[in-house]
Design a protein around this motif. Structure first.
Motif, PDB file in Angstrom:
ATOM      1  N   PRO A  90       0.914  -1.300  -0.134  1.00 36.56           N
ATOM      2  CA  PRO A  90      -0.094  -0.162  -0.101  1.00 36.56           C
ATOM      3  C   PRO A  90       0.898   1.365   0.065  1.00 36.56           C
ATOM      4  CG  PRO A  90      -0.625  -1.389   2.077  1.00 36.56           C
ATOM      5  CD  PRO A  90       0.661  -1.961   1.285  1.00 36.56           C
ATOM      6  N   ARG A  91       0.324   2.366  -0.558  1.00 35.31           N
ATOM      7  CA  ARG A  91       0.926   3.461  -0.524  1.00 35.31           C
ATOM      8  C   ARG A  91       0.260   4.511   0.505  1.00 35.31           C
ATOM      9  NH1 ARG A  91       4.046   5.659  -5.235  1.00 35.31           N
ATOM     10  NH2 ARG A  91       5.067   4.017  -5.866  1.00 35.31           N
TER      11      ARG A  91
ATOM     12  N   ASP B 251       5.785  -3.300   6.701  1.00 37.73           N
ATOM     13  CA  ASP B 251       5.985  -4.707   6.029  1.00 37.73           C
ATOM     14  C   ASP B 251       4.667  -4.884   5.453  1.00 37.73           C
ATOM     15  OD1 ASP B 251       7.671  -7.134   5.865  1.00 37.73           O
ATOM     16  OD2 ASP B 251       5.991  -7.888   6.473  1.00 37.73           O
ATOM     17  N   HIS B 252       4.823  -5.532   4.134  1.00 37.03           N
ATOM     18  CA  HIS B 252       3.785  -5.875   3.254  1.00 37.03           C
ATOM     19  C   HIS B 252       4.082  -7.435   2.780  1.00 37.03           C
ATOM     20  CE1 HIS B 252       0.879  -6.313  -0.376  1.00 37.03           C
ATOM     21  NE2 HIS B 252       0.116  -6.126   0.629  1.00 37.03           N
ATOM     22  N   GLU B 253       3.203  -8.327   3.135  1.00 37.46           N
ATOM     23  CA  GLU B 253       3.236  -9.643   2.486  1.00 37.46           C
ATOM     24  C   GLU B 253       2.389  -9.789   1.381  1.00 37.46           C
ATOM     25  OE1 GLU B 253       2.635 -12.609   5.173  1.00 37.46           O
ATOM     26  OE2 GLU B 253       4.109 -11.929   6.740  1.00 37.46           O
TER      27      GLU B 253
ATOM     28  N   THR C 280      -2.043  -5.845  12.650  1.00 36.57           N
ATOM     29  CA  THR C 280      -1.840  -6.735  11.487  1.00 36.57           C
ATOM     30  C   THR C 280      -3.130  -6.689  10.623  1.00 36.57           C
ATOM     31  OG1 THR C 280      -0.358  -8.171  12.290  1.00 36.57           O
ATOM     32  CG2 THR C 280      -1.861  -8.947  10.261  1.00 36.57           C
ATOM     33  N   MET C 281      -3.031  -6.356   9.233  1.00 33.82           N
ATOM     34  CA  MET C 281      -4.452  -6.061   8.421  1.00 33.82           C
ATOM     35  C   MET C 281      -4.188  -7.128   7.502  1.00 33.82           C
ATOM     36  SD  MET C 281      -5.977  -2.715   6.388  1.00 33.82           S
ATOM     37  CE  MET C 281      -4.450  -2.683   5.336  1.00 33.82           C
ATOM     38  N   THR C 282      -5.196  -8.090   7.397  1.00 29.85           N
ATOM     39  CA  THR C 282      -5.276  -9.273   6.144  1.00 29.85           C
ATOM     40  C   THR C 282      -6.448  -8.899   5.279  1.00 29.85           C
ATOM     41  OG1 THR C 282      -4.330 -10.564   7.912  1.00 29.85           O
ATOM     42  CG2 THR C 282      -5.264 -11.672   5.930  1.00 29.85           C
TER      43      THR C 282
ATOM     44  N   GLY D  82      -3.253  -9.337   0.566  1.00 30.61           N
ATOM     45  CA  GLY D  82      -2.053  -9.719   1.191  1.00 30.61           C
ATOM     46  C   GLY D  82      -2.137  -9.187   2.841  1.00 30.61           C
ATOM     47  N   VAL D  83      -0.896  -9.069   3.451  1.00 27.55           N
ATOM     48  CA  VAL D  83      -0.891  -8.738   4.744  1.00 27.55           C
ATOM     49  C   VAL D  83      -0.046  -7.789   5.295  1.00 27.55           C
ATOM     50  CG1 VAL D  83      -0.349  -9.802   7.253  1.00 27.55           C
ATOM     51  CG2 VAL D  83      -1.385 -11.348   5.279  1.00 27.55           C
ATOM     52  N   VAL D  84      -0.406  -6.711   5.830  1.00 31.05           N
ATOM     53  CA  VAL D  84       0.195  -5.701   6.314  1.00 31.05           C
ATOM     54  C   VAL D  84       0.499  -6.033   7.772  1.00 31.05           C
ATOM     55  CG1 VAL D  84       0.276  -2.971   7.239  1.00 31.05           C
ATOM     56  CG2 VAL D  84      -0.558  -3.912   4.688  1.00 31.05           C
TER      57      VAL D  84
END
Length: 533
Positions: free
Chosen positions: A65-66, A73-75, A140-142, A178-180
């Motif tokens: 994300p911007r 971190d972003h997966e 954590t944001m999924t 994804g996951v932040v």
């Protein structure tokens, strides 16, 4: 860990910002980038009965994300991402998240459904997790299977996750699959406003609270007493209050709004200097030289009545402002700018000797004053802080160890380098006046700070001048605060102040959230701010 940038996928919002006129400049270093597609894609997962398209390799690997501040971190994953839609639900797993749920539901045009155990397509779920060892402001944001879950160890962390989602989905944008995993580097991320010298309306301050909340700041300092004005209604001493001021009802509304954004108000009644508005109503307490000359803004700390009136105010406003840090000021006491304070102010010298012994000085008496005021606010479970020039070397009386240092300058008489405080084990908050001071009218040597200079040259370890203190002291630096001072109050309107600080605020919080070199160049950061509106 700073996230790596990849090419922007179609449909992904680029964020929340607006340009601030006149804060441009030369382009900074080009952002480092790595292609997210080189990372191994996680195994495909079957959706949980969601009618939206299942993530498959037909989707490009998502990009980070911007946002401002940037997520740490972003997966990446493959999938369509998520957009809010009218009628979709915001649900929570704990009643403690009701306020965060209602707020984000209203902002995204969704329905707040309260506590629910079932899963539906399009849901945004807010969760308190059991990771007690984690940073309480982490989250954590999924984004997966047509739904979003934001989880954190506290309601503050969950709130910051909703700010990230709000930025990502602004103006029809998509939260990428994804996951932040995100958390701030510094626990204190502040903005200080001088409302004593310039009257700011309650509505303008409320607008700043909303802005600060969306940027993940967590402190708002209010300097409301100075030589030029006392700006909050008082019941204990109504005679000192300026004609233009905030009522306590207005302050409570600001406090409630700040609390809903997880922002703590840090009040400041500066003493023993900068008390001109109080002394205008109590001239008998004004400090005078041996020749009888009045000293502007300075209260006579040899008089018991001086301590009484300041403590009256501290006690009164402790009931108004919720718990947390309390700024005692302590700076620029004019008695200590004289070459021989003991000769210039014999009453202070006599009081020092009477209280602390034959060798005591005016600096000892002034340090004792600071300790006494710290005792007053400590009764309300407040953590005292004071400006660095309120601490003195070579005194027999030492400032209490728990008084935190608000380091702003090295220009005072007998200036002490930041390392002196750090080596003594003190906690420090960075107010570096060369980067973080927006002084109306640019008096003396001050110039309006730019976001670009903060973004490219400042970090929380740059406490004085432009040199960073050694990394081993990083844990003692609790954070920082951008400050607006209104020395020449009519130099700018409220609207001009808001425009002037817009990009500096954003640069400051980026470096407090993640002090490492940003992935975006300054030009790219400004463009992101423009697109985020």
């Amino acid at each position: 860990m700073a996230v790596a940038l990849v090419v922007v996928a179609a449909g992904v919002s680029l964020g929340l910002w607006a340009a601030s006129g006149g804060d441009g400049g030369s382009t900074g270093p080009e952002a480092r980038s790595s292609q997210g597609a080189t990372a191994a894609a996680p195994p495909d997962r079957a959706p949980e009965a969601a009618p939206t398209p299942s993530p498959t390799r037909s989707y490009p690997l998502s990009e980070a994300p911007r946002t401002i501040p940037a997520v740490r971190d972003h997966e990446p994953a493959r999938g369509p991402g998520w957009q809010p839609e009218k009628g979709n639900r915001v649900v929570v797993d704990d009643p403690a998240l009701a306020d965060e749920g209602r707020l984000v539901a209203g902002e995204l045009g969704m329905a707040y459904a309260g506590e629910k155990d079932d899963r539906k397509a399009g849901d945004l779920r807010l969760v308190l997790n059991s990771d007690k060892g984690a940073n309480p402001e982490s989250y954590t944001m999924t984004v997966r299977g047509g739904r979003v879950e934001i989880a954190g160890p506290s309601d503050a962390g969950v709130f910051y996750g909703t700010r990230t989602l709000k930025q990502e989905t602004r103006d029809g944008g998509t939260a990428p699959e994804g996951v932040v995993k995100d958390e701030p580097a510094k626990p204190q991320r502040g903005f200080m406003l001088d409302i004593a010298r310039k009257n700011f309306t309650a509505g303008w301050i409320e607008d700043r609270v909303r802005e600060l909340g969306d940027l993940k700041f967590n402190q708002l300092g209010l300097h409301f007493s100075d030589d030029q004005g006392f700006r909050i209604e008082s019941s204990s001493h109504p005679e000192i209050v300026s004609q233009q001021h905030l009522t306590k009802a207005q302050v409570r509304k600001i406090i409630d709004l700040a609390r809903s954004r997880h922002i703590t108000i840090v009040p400041e009644i500066d003493s023993p200097g900068h008390l001109g508005a109080v002394l205008d109503a109590h001239p008998d307490l004004q400090l005078r030289t041996a020749q009888g000359s009045a000293v502007q803004g300075a209260i006579d700390i040899s008089k018991a009545e001086s301590a009484e009136i300041v403590d009256d105010l501290l006690n009164e406003y402790a009931d108004l402002f919720p718990g947390g840090p309390w700024h005692l000021g302590g700076d620029e006491y004019q008695a200590l700018t004289r070459s021989n304070p003991e000769a210039s102010f014999p009453q202070l010298a006599a009081a020092a000797r009477e209280r602390y012994g034959s060798g005591a000085t005016v600096a000892d008496l002034t340090t004792g004053w600071l300790n006494d005021r710290a005792d007053t606010v400590r009764k309300y479970q407040r953590v005292p802080r004071a400006w660095n020039d309120g601490f003195f070397r070579g005194t027999s009386v030492q400032a209490a160890k728990d008084i935190q240092v608000a380091y702003w300058t090295g220009k005072e008489i007998g200036a002490r380098a930041p390392l002196e405080y750090l080596e003594a084990g003190r906690k420090v908050i960075n107010y570096n006046d060369e980067f973080l001071y927006y002084v109306l009218g640019e008096p003396q040597t001050f110039v309006y700070p730019t976001g670009q200079r903060i973004y490219e040259q400042w970090t929380p370890r740059v406490l004085r001048g432009t040199a960073a203190v050694p990394a081993r002291y990083d844990g003692q630096i609790l954070g920082g605060s951008f400050a607006v001072w209104c020395d020449l109050a009519n130099s700018q309107t409220e609207a001009q102040v808001a425009a002037g600080i817009r990009m500096p605020l954003r640069a400051t919080v980026q470096k407090l959230w993640d002090p490492d070199r940003p992935e975006l160049s300054w030009t790219e950061f400004r463009a992101l701010a423009d697109r985020l509106g």
